[in-house]
Design an enzyme around this catalytic site. Structure first.
Site, PDB file in Angstrom:
ATOM      1  N   ASP A  98       0.829  -1.213   0.000  1.00 55.57           N
ATOM      2  CA  ASP A  98       0.000   0.000   0.000  1.00 55.57           C
ATOM      3  C   ASP A  98       0.864   1.263   0.000  1.00 55.57           C
ATOM      4  O   ASP A  98       2.075   1.219   0.270  1.00 55.57           O
ATOM      5  CB  ASP A  98      -0.903  -0.038   1.249  1.00 55.57           C
ATOM      6  CG  ASP A  98      -2.240   0.631   1.035  1.00 55.57           C
ATOM      7  OD1 ASP A  98      -2.353   1.460   0.112  1.00 55.57           O
ATOM      8  OD2 ASP A  98      -3.180   0.337   1.810  1.00 55.57           O
TER       9      ASP A  98
ATOM     10  N   ASP B 236     -10.617   1.925  -3.712  1.00 52.95           N
ATOM     11  CA  ASP B 236     -11.128   1.543  -2.392  1.00 52.95           C
ATOM     12  C   ASP B 236     -12.645   1.485  -2.376  1.00 52.95           C
ATOM     13  O   ASP B 236     -13.222   1.036  -1.384  1.00 52.95           O
ATOM     14  CB  ASP B 236     -10.658   2.547  -1.322  1.00 52.95           C
ATOM     15  CG  ASP B 236      -9.320   2.138  -0.732  1.00 52.95           C
ATOM     16  OD1 ASP B 236      -8.829   1.057  -1.090  1.00 52.95           O
ATOM     17  OD2 ASP B 236      -8.781   2.900   0.072  1.00 52.95           O
TER      18      ASP B 236
END
Ligand code: DGJ
Length: 716
Positions: free
Chosen positions: A448, A514
């Site tokens: 990430d 997301d």
């Protein structure tokens, strides 16, 4: 490929590029686009001559060519290909060809150029790939004793004159890849990223096409910068009728000062073209799929724990989740954020890459053993480039944090950015990750990167470090991969903020967004999919109430939209009863049954006239089968909706069409949909031009169509 006198014709993968080496100090591209076939010597020469403009009143005596590096010294008045200086001097260059090397086998052209006065040498590499992409990069060397401050350097891609409409994408966290169209007027349309990563708003492609171009048809060109740091895409049309695209890295002030003998090499700038975006995008997909390291084993259906438990990591709960995951057919279980030292929420811990005994007293082994015992691979979330001030790492090495001054930059998600270009910081991160991989049975890292970079400079020298950090990241990824050859890595950056062909050289999947809301995902995946093929584009089933939008969605919609990607699940399956688990398993089975086709076939998008409907699909590479979804996104004003067509099928083949999932059961006052009741068999041409009557569906519902060709082996 031909070299005819001074006109060079590169041909590969259905693409022609013709270069004239006689006009201006460097070659210029006379044509880039559809294969022109074999050119005779006089045709090649004539193409060069036919492209030359007249001198005009009020203009230069010698009209300026748009060369591979357009320069003011040859009369170019648009955005220069190279910009730089030596303490204010040598602001104008005159790089001129010294040698041209043609490699017929690889359709590659290498041009060596020098400017002895400015003390510079450039190598331009230009290649037409087997997939028909045009790739270019430029290496610039400083041959003088005085440092050369490089401001910008980027390859250019000339466009035909009738290309008059631009398409790019913008966006934000939870809504990446939102398209915007403009008329391509005289001037510059510039898309920059100064975020140290491409960004949620990044345009993966900057496209220019004939007005009204769509997915199915209309001539269109696009470029991409294969780089994971700051970048710059521009489309420019000049008053002298030159139109071009350019793709390069964005360098900040003082970032690239070349000492004697030093070279800066641009990232690959990659161009594609097509009759419609589907064809343009297919070239990118074919190219990626031809790489030796492109993932080829079936893409494991994944469960990611983030939206199921967030930071609340508990062994029993996660074991129960893993057990449900295995039951619905999941093949890879990924433990998300929250497992390492001090990481109970998003305010602390980044940098301390040790398993937290407070949460995992026996390490991750009990969970990994459970996951492996259920026949799944285990994956782990990391965010190696980031640091929380509340971490042992920040307390011990505050000088490893990027900054533009003594004070730290504005924080984001309570975190700062580690200077990976600092050798000690790099070594520490490498050793931590390497140890985790050696000590635990981890097949996959979800990597990430949750903030934009600001004032990305080194604490010790005060110099900009965004470029160096991008290279350090690539080095880290490739070193880990060479030490752990079976390791797969996903590129995630608050969702889709780092999607580019630079990162995809080192990773195996991107996290697309997301948001798991299938309605939002329709557009996000469509425009991400222009660059990224289905097998490396993460697409997950959501819980029925979407966390990021609060919208209630059906499983059919969520799964049908996720089907044309690398399938995953992000949902607390322990909430489901047997019936609910069965329903999820049915969709996982559909995906598994078709994933070979989805992950090797041709992704097609339909140009629906009604914006409330969506048609997309995958046609098997041999044309023998296809899957399509028809989605009623919101209510349509026409009732029933009109017909929809299915693009990309083999025109001469006959297909049986059946509804494989989703319901068209008649509502009150409706009769059944005739073609859903009675078998139909139509050719690809008929389905692509006449089409099918669309079913009447509630908004936010879809149907999945399965097509199989009845006769073998007619040309696709
Ligand atoms: C952002 C990612 O995109 C999410 O999927 C999740 O991994 C969180 N970070 C965890 O912090």
């Amino acid at each position: 490929m031909q070299r005819r006198n001074d006109v060079i014709h590169l041909r590969n993968g259905g693409t022609s590029v013709v270069l004239d080496t006689r006009r201006g100090p460097l070659p210029s591209i006379v044509f880039w686009g559809a294969d022109l076939g074999d050119l005779s010597q006089s045709e090649a020469d004539s193409l060069g001559v036919a492209a030359r403009p007249q001198r005009v009143s009020g203009g230069l005596d010698e009209p300026a060519p748009l060369t591979l590096i357009p320069q003011e010294s040859s009369g170019w008045l648009g955005t220069p290909g190279l910009s730089g200086h030596r303490a204010g001097r040598f602001f104008s260059t005159r790089l001129a060809t010294q040698a041209i090397d043609l490699d017929e086998e690889s359709a590659t052209l290498v041009i060596e150029a020098t400017d002895p006065d400015a003390g510079l040498a450039a190598t331009v590499t230009l290649e037409v790939t087997a997939a028909g992409l045009l790739r270019q990069r430029i290496a610039l060397e400083n041959r003088s004793g005085e440092p050369y401050s490089l401001v910008s350097l980027a390859p250019t891609f000339p466009l035909p004159h009738d290309v008059a409409e631009l398409l790019d994408t913008t966006g934000r966290h939870l809504r990446e890849r939102s398209p915007q169209r403009h008329t391509f007027t005289i001037g510059t349309h510039l898309r920059e990223s100064r975020r140290g990563r491409p960004g949620s708003d990044a345009s993966l492609l900057l496209a220019a096409g004939r007005p009204g171009f769509g997915f199915e048809r209309g001539l269109v060109y696009a470029v991409h910068t294969a780089w994971s740091g700051n970048h710059r895409l521009l489309a420019e049309r000049t008053p002298t009728a030159d139109s071009f695209l350019s793709a390069g890295e964005l360098l900040v002030n003082g970032e690239m000062v070349l000492a004697q003998g030093e070279t800066y090499t641009t990232p690959w700038a990659i161009g594609s073209w097509g009759d419609g975006l589907n064809e343009l995008s297919r070239r990118f997909h074919d190219e990626l799929r031809s790489r030796p390291h492109h993932p080829t084993r079936p893409r494991p259906v994944t469960l990611n724990t983030w939206e199921a438990v967030y930071f609340d990591q508990d062994l029993d709960k996660l074991r129960a989740l893993a057990e449900r995951a295995a039951r619905v057919g999941v093949e890879r279980f990924v433990l998300d954020d929250g497992w390492f030292l001090g990481r109970r929420d998003d305010t602390a811990g980044l940098g301390d890459w040790f398993i937290d005994p407070a949460v995992w007293p026996s390490g991750l082994t009990p969970l990994i053993d459970a996951v492996r015992g259920l026949g799944m691979e285990f994956g782990l979330w990391v965010e190696p480039e980031m640091i929380n001030l509340d971490s042992d790492l920040a307390r011990q090495h505050p000088d490893w944090i990027l900054r533009g001054r003594v004070d730290l930059p504005v924080s984001a998600r309570q975190q700062h950015v580690l200077d990976l270009a600092h050798p000690d910081a790099w070594q520490y991160i490498f050793e931590r990750l390497d140890a985790l991989l050696l000590d635990n049975d981890i097949a996959y890292l979800k990597w990430d990167h949750n903030r934009d970079l600001l004032e990305a400079g080194a604490a010790d020298t005060g110099k900009p470090r965004a470029h160096e950090n991008t290279l350090a990241l690539y080095r880290l990824l490739s070193t880990l991969k060479s030490r752990h050859p079976d390791l797969e890595i996903e590129s995630c950056a608050s969702g889709g903020a780092r999607v580019d062909l630079g990162i995809l050289e080192h990773t195996d999947r991107i996290w697309t967004s997301d948001t798991l809301d299938p309605i939002e995902r329709l557009q996000i995946q469509r425009y991400t999919g222009l660059l990224v093929p289905a097998e490396i584009m993460g697409a997950h089933l959501t819980s029925p109430k979407v966390h990021s939008t609060g919208r209630a969605v059906s499983l059919d919609l969520s799964a049908g939209v996720a089907l044309f990607g690398h399938l995953g699940i992000e949902w607390d399956l322990t909430d489901l009863d047997e019936g609910g688990l069965d329903a999820v398993r049915r969709w996982v089975d559909i995906h598994k049954r078709h994933r070979r086709t989805i992950h090797s076939g041709v992704l097609v998008n339909g140009d629906t006239a009604d914006a409330t409907t969506d048609v997309r699909g995958v046609v098997a590479a041999d044309g023998a089968s296809a899957l399509f979804t028809f989605t009623q996104v919101s209510t349509s004003v026409t009732y029933p909706p009109g017909r929809f067509t299915l693009p990309g099928l083999a025109p001469a083949r006959r297909y049986d069409v059946r509804i494989a999932a989703g319901s068209v059961s008649a509502g009150p006052g409706q009769s059944p949909l005739p073609w859903a009741e009675q078998p139909i068999r139509l050719t690809g041409r008929q389905l692509g031009t006449v089409g099918l009557q669309a079913p009447v569906l509630y908004p936010a519902q879809l149907i999945l169509l399965e097509l199989s060709a009845s006769e073998p082996n007619e040309p696709h």
